[in-house]
Design a protein around this motif. Structure first.
Motif, PDB file in Angstrom:
ATOM      1  N   ASN A   3       0.851  -1.190   0.000  1.00 14.62           N
ATOM      2  CA  ASN A   3       0.000   0.000   0.000  1.00 14.62           C
ATOM      3  C   ASN A   3       0.882   1.233   0.000  1.00 14.62           C
ATOM      4  O   ASN A   3       1.539   1.538   0.976  1.00 14.62           O
ATOM      5  N   LYS A   4       0.892   1.910  -1.108  1.00 10.61           N
ATOM      6  CA  LYS A   4       1.726   3.083  -1.245  1.00 10.61           C
ATOM      7  C   LYS A   4       0.827   4.299  -1.408  1.00 10.61           C
ATOM      8  O   LYS A   4      -0.006   4.345  -2.300  1.00 10.61           O
ATOM      9  N   LYS A   5       0.971   5.270  -0.527  1.00  8.85           N
ATOM     10  CA  LYS A   5       0.174   6.480  -0.595  1.00  8.85           C
ATOM     11  C   LYS A   5       0.801   7.464  -1.555  1.00  8.85           C
ATOM     12  O   LYS A   5       2.010   7.674  -1.539  1.00  8.85           O
ATOM     13  N   LEU A   6      -0.031   8.040  -2.386  1.00 10.74           N
ATOM     14  CA  LEU A   6       0.438   9.090  -3.271  1.00 10.74           C
ATOM     15  C   LEU A   6       0.278  10.419  -2.543  1.00 10.74           C
ATOM     16  O   LEU A   6      -0.805  10.782  -2.120  1.00 10.74           O
ATOM     17  N   ILE A   7       1.358  11.127  -2.399  1.00 13.26           N
ATOM     18  CA  ILE A   7       1.335  12.432  -1.749  1.00 13.26           C
ATOM     19  C   ILE A   7       1.564  13.482  -2.823  1.00 13.26           C
ATOM     20  O   ILE A   7       2.567  13.454  -3.542  1.00 13.26           O
ATOM     21  N   ALA A   8       0.588  14.357  -2.919  1.00  8.77           N
ATOM     22  CA  ALA A   8       0.687  15.415  -3.920  1.00  8.77           C
ATOM     23  C   ALA A   8       1.727  16.432  -3.477  1.00  8.77           C
ATOM     24  O   ALA A   8       1.954  16.638  -2.283  1.00  8.77           O
ATOM     25  N   PRO A   9       2.346  17.094  -4.426  1.00  9.76           N
ATOM     26  CA  PRO A   9       3.321  18.134  -4.067  1.00  9.76           C
ATOM     27  C   PRO A   9       2.642  19.291  -3.333  1.00  9.76           C
ATOM     28  O   PRO A   9       1.428  19.485  -3.423  1.00  9.76           O
ATOM     29  N   PHE A  10       3.457  20.053  -2.637  1.00  9.44           N
ATOM     30  CA  PHE A  10       2.941  21.149  -1.818  1.00  9.44           C
ATOM     31  C   PHE A  10       2.167  22.168  -2.632  1.00  9.44           C
ATOM     32  O   PHE A  10       1.086  22.611  -2.221  1.00  9.44           O
ATOM     33  N   TYR A  11       2.666  22.559  -3.773  1.00 10.71           N
ATOM     34  CA  TYR A  11       1.998  23.584  -4.586  1.00 10.71           C
ATOM     35  C   TYR A  11       0.625  23.101  -5.054  1.00 10.71           C
ATOM     36  O   TYR A  11      -0.309  23.882  -5.167  1.00 10.71           O
ATOM     37  N   GLU A  12       0.480  21.799  -5.303  1.00 14.03           N
ATOM     38  CA  GLU A  12      -0.815  21.260  -5.724  1.00 14.03           C
ATOM     39  C   GLU A  12      -1.806  21.274  -4.562  1.00 14.03           C
ATOM     40  O   GLU A  12      -2.963  21.670  -4.723  1.00 14.03           O
ATOM     41  N   ARG A  13      -1.360  20.847  -3.401  1.00 14.78           N
ATOM     42  CA  ARG A  13      -2.242  20.870  -2.227  1.00 14.78           C
ATOM     43  C   ARG A  13      -2.628  22.297  -1.856  1.00 14.78           C
ATOM     44  O   ARG A  13      -3.783  22.569  -1.531  1.00 14.78           O
ATOM     45  N   LEU A  14      -1.680  23.227  -1.926  1.00 15.83           N
ATOM     46  CA  LEU A  14      -1.956  24.625  -1.609  1.00 15.83           C
ATOM     47  C   LEU A  14      -2.970  25.216  -2.585  1.00 15.83           C
ATOM     48  O   LEU A  14      -3.911  25.897  -2.174  1.00 15.83           O
ATOM     49  N   SER A  15      -2.799  24.933  -3.858  1.00 11.70           N
ATOM     50  CA  SER A  15      -3.743  25.475  -4.843  1.00 11.70           C
ATOM     51  C   SER A  15      -5.139  24.884  -4.644  1.00 11.70           C
ATOM     52  O   SER A  15      -6.145  25.590  -4.771  1.00 11.70           O
ATOM     53  N   LEU A  16      -5.241  23.609  -4.308  1.00 16.49           N
ATOM     54  CA  LEU A  16      -6.544  23.003  -4.051  1.00 16.49           C
ATOM     55  C   LEU A  16      -7.213  23.605  -2.820  1.00 16.49           C
ATOM     56  O   LEU A  16      -8.427  23.846  -2.811  1.00 16.49           O
ATOM     57  N   VAL A  17      -6.448  23.872  -1.781  1.00 12.42           N
ATOM     58  CA  VAL A  17      -7.005  24.491  -0.576  1.00 12.42           C
ATOM     59  C   VAL A  17      -7.480  25.908  -0.881  1.00 12.42           C
ATOM     60  O   VAL A  17      -8.577  26.311  -0.472  1.00 12.42           O
ATOM     61  N   LEU A  18      -6.674  26.679  -1.613  1.00 11.59           N
ATOM     62  CA  LEU A  18      -7.064  28.044  -1.961  1.00 11.59           C
ATOM     63  C   LEU A  18      -8.295  28.081  -2.860  1.00 11.59           C
ATOM     64  O   LEU A  18      -9.196  28.910  -2.668  1.00 11.59           O
ATOM     65  N   ILE A  19      -8.371  27.169  -3.811  1.00 10.39           N
ATOM     66  CA  ILE A  19      -9.554  27.094  -4.679  1.00 10.39           C
ATOM     67  C   ILE A  19     -10.774  26.699  -3.846  1.00 10.39           C
ATOM     68  O   ILE A  19     -11.873  27.234  -4.041  1.00 10.39           O
ATOM     69  N   GLY A  20     -10.600  25.803  -2.900  1.00  8.02           N
ATOM     70  CA  GLY A  20     -11.703  25.407  -2.025  1.00  8.02           C
ATOM     71  C   GLY A  20     -12.190  26.553  -1.160  1.00  8.02           C
ATOM     72  O   GLY A  20     -13.400  26.742  -0.980  1.00  8.02           O
ATOM     73  N   ILE A  21     -11.276  27.342  -0.619  1.00  4.92           N
ATOM     74  CA  ILE A  21     -11.660  28.492   0.203  1.00  4.92           C
ATOM     75  C   ILE A  21     -12.393  29.527  -0.645  1.00  4.92           C
ATOM     76  O   ILE A  21     -13.410  30.090  -0.218  1.00  4.92           O
ATOM     77  N   LEU A  22     -11.899  29.786  -1.845  1.00  2.09           N
ATOM     78  CA  LEU A  22     -12.577  30.723  -2.742  1.00  2.09           C
ATOM     79  C   LEU A  22     -13.958  30.217  -3.132  1.00  2.09           C
ATOM     80  O   LEU A  22     -14.922  30.989  -3.179  1.00  2.09           O
TER      81      LEU A  22
END
Length: 84
Positions: A3-22
């Motif tokens: 079981n290998k977890k895929l961890i998205a890069p920081f810039y991708e997670r940050l952009s998803l959080v910012l888009i979610g907040i907007l």
């Protein structure tokens, strides 16, 4: 099978959080006509709960009558405050 977890890069997670907040902010602004009455209704329900509970327990009134009387008292109180 590993079981290998895929961890998205920081810039991708940050952009998803910012888009979610907007998106959440946009939904709140657009839904203001619906959210305002719901929030006021929730506030009044929480404020009238002890009054209705008093009528139910101490005065042995049915739940519907105690709720109706609590609402009538709230309307009378607000009307008395607003009356000049």
């Amino acid at each position: 099978m590993i079981n290998k977890k895929l961890i998205a890069p920081f810039y991708e997670r940050l952009s998803l959080v910012l888009i979610g907040i907007l998106a959440l902010g946009f939904i709140i602004v657009q839904g203001k006509e619906i959210l305002d009455p719901l929030m006021f209704g929730f506030l009044f329900a929480i404020l009238l709960l002890p009054v209705s509970g008093f009528f139910e327990q101490k005065l042995r009134m049915p739940r519907s009558a105690s709720s109706f009387l609590a609402i009538i008292l709230l309307v009378a109180f607000v009307g008395g405050v607003l009356y000049r």
